[in-house]
Design a protein around this motif. Structure first.
Motif, PDB file in Angstrom:
ATOM      1  N   GLY A 208       0.695  -1.201  -0.156  1.00 40.33           N
ATOM      2  CA  GLY A 208       0.027  -0.167  -0.050  1.00 40.33           C
ATOM      3  C   GLY A 208       1.035   1.369  -0.029  1.00 40.33           C
ATOM      4  N   ARG A 209       0.308   2.425   0.448  1.00 39.18           N
ATOM      5  CA  ARG A 209       0.770   3.820   0.388  1.00 39.18           C
ATOM      6  C   ARG A 209       2.331   3.705   1.166  1.00 39.18           C
ATOM      7  NH1 ARG A 209       2.115   6.084  -2.971  1.00 39.18           N
ATOM      8  NH2 ARG A 209       0.225   7.238  -3.713  1.00 39.18           N
ATOM      9  N   ASP A 210       2.450   2.934   2.233  1.00 39.95           N
ATOM     10  CA  ASP A 210       3.566   3.143   2.862  1.00 39.95           C
ATOM     11  C   ASP A 210       4.688   2.462   2.366  1.00 39.95           C
ATOM     12  OD1 ASP A 210       2.256   4.312   4.936  1.00 39.95           O
ATOM     13  OD2 ASP A 210       1.940   2.378   6.309  1.00 39.95           O
ATOM     14  N   ALA A 211       4.620   1.327   1.607  1.00 35.49           N
ATOM     15  CA  ALA A 211       5.633   0.914   0.823  1.00 35.49           C
ATOM     16  C   ALA A 211       5.927   1.482  -0.587  1.00 35.49           C
ATOM     17  CB  ALA A 211       5.355  -0.780   0.438  1.00 35.49           C
ATOM     18  N   CYS A 212       4.807   2.169  -1.057  1.00 40.11           N
ATOM     19  CA  CYS A 212       5.019   2.671  -2.291  1.00 40.11           C
ATOM     20  C   CYS A 212       5.158   4.209  -2.358  1.00 40.11           C
ATOM     21  CB  CYS A 212       3.762   2.419  -3.200  1.00 40.11           C
ATOM     22  SG  CYS A 212       4.003   0.528  -3.512  1.00 40.11           S
ATOM     23  N   GLY A 213       5.464   4.780  -1.242  1.00 42.48           N
ATOM     24  CA  GLY A 213       5.483   6.275  -1.207  1.00 42.48           C
ATOM     25  C   GLY A 213       7.119   6.549  -1.617  1.00 42.48           C
ATOM     26  N   PRO A 214       7.279   7.775  -2.068  1.00 46.93           N
ATOM     27  CA  PRO A 214       8.439   8.283  -2.647  1.00 46.93           C
ATOM     28  C   PRO A 214       9.621   8.084  -1.506  1.00 46.93           C
ATOM     29  CG  PRO A 214       7.121  10.013  -2.710  1.00 46.93           C
ATOM     30  CD  PRO A 214       6.177   9.008  -2.082  1.00 46.93           C
ATOM     31  N   LEU A 215      10.899   7.318  -1.677  1.00 49.97           N
ATOM     32  CA  LEU A 215      11.600   7.374  -0.680  1.00 49.97           C
ATOM     33  C   LEU A 215      12.662   8.557  -0.832  1.00 49.97           C
ATOM     34  CD1 LEU A 215      12.644   3.543  -1.344  1.00 49.97           C
ATOM     35  CD2 LEU A 215      11.312   4.526   0.395  1.00 49.97           C
ATOM     36  N   LEU A 216      13.112   8.962   0.304  1.00 42.68           N
ATOM     37  CA  LEU A 216      14.254  10.264   0.191  1.00 42.68           C
ATOM     38  C   LEU A 216      15.537   9.656   0.027  1.00 42.68           C
ATOM     39  CD1 LEU A 216      12.492  12.673   2.624  1.00 42.68           C
ATOM     40  CD2 LEU A 216      12.520  12.826   0.057  1.00 42.68           C
ATOM     41  N   ASP A 217      16.187   9.706  -1.121  1.00 39.47           N
ATOM     42  CA  ASP A 217      17.467   9.226  -1.228  1.00 39.47           C
ATOM     43  C   ASP A 217      18.419  10.048  -2.213  1.00 39.47           C
ATOM     44  OD1 ASP A 217      16.834   7.995  -3.658  1.00 39.47           O
ATOM     45  OD2 ASP A 217      16.350   6.299  -2.877  1.00 39.47           O
ATOM     46  N   ASP A 218      19.389   9.672  -2.520  1.00 38.02           N
ATOM     47  CA  ASP A 218      20.364  10.486  -3.605  1.00 38.02           C
ATOM     48  C   ASP A 218      19.787  10.652  -4.946  1.00 38.02           C
ATOM     49  OD1 ASP A 218      22.095  10.563  -1.290  1.00 38.02           O
ATOM     50  OD2 ASP A 218      23.296   8.784  -2.228  1.00 38.02           O
ATOM     51  N   GLU A 219      18.896   9.543  -5.347  1.00 33.48           N
ATOM     52  CA  GLU A 219      18.460   9.500  -6.587  1.00 33.48           C
ATOM     53  C   GLU A 219      17.235  10.426  -6.782  1.00 33.48           C
ATOM     54  OE1 GLU A 219      18.738   5.232  -8.527  1.00 33.48           O
ATOM     55  OE2 GLU A 219      17.532   5.237  -6.838  1.00 33.48           O
ATOM     56  N   ASP A 220      16.900  11.132  -5.676  1.00 37.46           N
ATOM     57  CA  ASP A 220      15.713  11.986  -5.741  1.00 37.46           C
ATOM     58  C   ASP A 220      15.823  12.996  -6.782  1.00 37.46           C
ATOM     59  OD1 ASP A 220      13.540  10.857  -4.536  1.00 37.46           O
ATOM     60  OD2 ASP A 220      13.130  12.673  -3.458  1.00 37.46           O
ATOM     61  N   ASP A 221      16.933  13.745  -6.973  1.00 34.98           N
ATOM     62  CA  ASP A 221      16.849  14.853  -7.748  1.00 34.98           C
ATOM     63  C   ASP A 221      17.190  14.392  -9.303  1.00 34.98           C
ATOM     64  OD1 ASP A 221      19.331  14.245  -6.946  1.00 34.98           O
ATOM     65  OD2 ASP A 221      19.852  16.131  -5.922  1.00 34.98           O
ATOM     66  N   VAL A 222      16.959  13.087  -9.663  1.00 36.95           N
ATOM     67  CA  VAL A 222      17.063  12.944 -11.205  1.00 36.95           C
ATOM     68  C   VAL A 222      15.939  13.591 -11.884  1.00 36.95           C
ATOM     69  CG1 VAL A 222      17.578  11.019 -12.864  1.00 36.95           C
ATOM     70  CG2 VAL A 222      17.929  10.504 -10.162  1.00 36.95           C
ATOM     71  N   CYS A 223      16.162  14.307 -12.504  1.00 30.82           N
ATOM     72  CA  CYS A 223      15.285  15.063 -13.806  1.00 30.82           C
ATOM     73  C   CYS A 223      15.619  14.801 -15.165  1.00 30.82           C
ATOM     74  CB  CYS A 223      15.032  16.313 -13.408  1.00 30.82           C
ATOM     75  SG  CYS A 223      14.061  16.574 -11.942  1.00 30.82           S
ATOM     76  N   SER A 224      15.153  13.699 -15.782  1.00 30.77           N
ATOM     77  CA  SER A 224      15.693  13.367 -17.198  1.00 30.77           C
ATOM     78  C   SER A 224      14.729  13.780 -18.254  1.00 30.77           C
ATOM     79  CB  SER A 224      16.216  12.045 -17.182  1.00 30.77           C
ATOM     80  OG  SER A 224      15.130  11.376 -17.080  1.00 30.77           O
ATOM     81  N   TYR A 225      13.202  14.213 -17.814  1.00 28.67           N
ATOM     82  CA  TYR A 225      12.638  14.441 -18.861  1.00 28.67           C
ATOM     83  C   TYR A 225      12.390  16.051 -19.024  1.00 28.67           C
ATOM     84  CZ  TYR A 225      10.604   9.745 -17.645  1.00 28.67           C
ATOM     85  OH  TYR A 225      10.531   8.513 -17.563  1.00 28.67           O
ATOM     86  N   THR A 226      11.925  16.292 -20.024  1.00 33.92           N
ATOM     87  CA  THR A 226      11.745  17.974 -20.589  1.00 33.92           C
ATOM     88  C   THR A 226      10.324  18.224 -20.579  1.00 33.92           C
ATOM     89  OG1 THR A 226      13.516  17.437 -22.060  1.00 33.92           O
ATOM     90  CG2 THR A 226      12.294  19.373 -22.272  1.00 33.92           C
ATOM     91  N   LEU A 227      10.099  19.231 -19.857  1.00 34.14           N
ATOM     92  CA  LEU A 227       8.510  19.609 -19.515  1.00 34.14           C
ATOM     93  C   LEU A 227       8.332  20.288 -20.802  1.00 34.14           C
ATOM     94  CD1 LEU A 227       6.262  20.171 -17.685  1.00 34.14           C
ATOM     95  CD2 LEU A 227       7.316  22.298 -16.820  1.00 34.14           C
TER      96      LEU A 227
END
Ligand code: SAM
Length: 233
Positions: A208-227
């Motif tokens: 559920g949500r607890d397991a599937c929430g966004p984790l805070l880690d180093d990877e968190d600032d990957v932004c590879s898509y173009t808005l």
């Protein structure tokens, strides 16, 4: 209704029953599904991603608010974002959604890209639910005049057993369950032996949500898509 419409209606029915507030459509193409989803009042964030930025740009203004949207404002605000990007790449802005849809997309990926897709969607984006549709090759003999794949860009078309084996492996690797269904029924008497024209897997995160929430880690600032487009209702 066309098979294309039936696949989108399947997603709409899921949205009506499950009321996700944050939804991303992978391979959104002409944004047709997003245009239908924006009418669901609980929706807070609707995102579309496609590798083909030109197609998205051509159709994105159809997602702009109509004057009637301002005359009858809803209590909750809706935001829509469209990105050019590949489902084989991670982007932190797509983590922790309620629902990810991938309608007739995976069969366009090489097997190496498909394994990246699984890692990105189930391992990184970690949504509560995922809906994946793909052709059922067992139905192909019933399609008049078809030789080979249904589309020249398809890299594979799977039997129900092949789809099931891929899906169960994904579930085991990333902690999801899956139910199989489809749209486009076979002729009377052949449903069991042939299955649906489009096969669909509905995946749900085990914890559920607890397991599937966004984790805070180093990877968190990957932004590879173009808005490409964003709008607030
Ligand atoms: N989902 C839409 C629908 O239901 O009508 C469009 C399906 S269309 C057959 C496949 C879409 O996937 C195309 O718009 C294509 O550009 C997109 N696509 C293919 N490979 C992709 C990738 N690696 N990342 C993102 N989109 C991709």
């Amino acid at each position: 209704p066309s098979l294309h419409t039936q696949r989108h209606q399947f997603v709409i029915d899921f949205v009506v029953n499950n009321k996700p507030q944050k939804v991303v459509d992978l391979g959104c193409c002409e944004c047709k599904l997003l245009k239908k989803l924006k009418f669901h009042r609980q929706m807070k964030l609707l995102v579309g991603v496609d590798i083909n930025g030109a197609t998205v740009k051509k159709h994105m203004y159809g997602l702009a608010p109509l004057s009637t949207d301002y005359l009858q404002p809803s209590e909750d605000e809706l935001r829509i974002e469209l990105y050019q990007g590949s489902v084989t790449e991670k982007d932190a802005r797509l983590r922790g959604f309620d629902l990810v849809t991938s309608i007739e997309l995976i069969e366009h990926l090489s097997l190496a890209s498909l394994s990246r897709f699984s890692e990105v969607v189930f391992g990184y984006m970690t949504p509560l639910a995922v809906i994946i549709s793909t052709p059922n090759s067992e139905f192909n003999p019933l399609l008049p005049g078809l030789k080979g794949f249904r589309h020249s860009d398809h890299k594979f078309e799977w039997t129900r057993a092949e789809f099931k084996s891929w899906a169960l492996k994904v579930c085991k690797d990333y902690g999801y369950t899956v139910e199989f269904t489809g749209v486009g029924p076979a002729p009377p008497g052949q449903q069991e032996s042939v299955g649906f024209c489009s096969q669909i897997g509905v995946f749900r995160c085990l914890g559920g949500r607890d397991a599937c929430g966004p984790l805070l880690d180093d990877e968190d600032d990957v932004c590879s898509y173009t808005l490409l487009y964003s709008v607030n209702y």
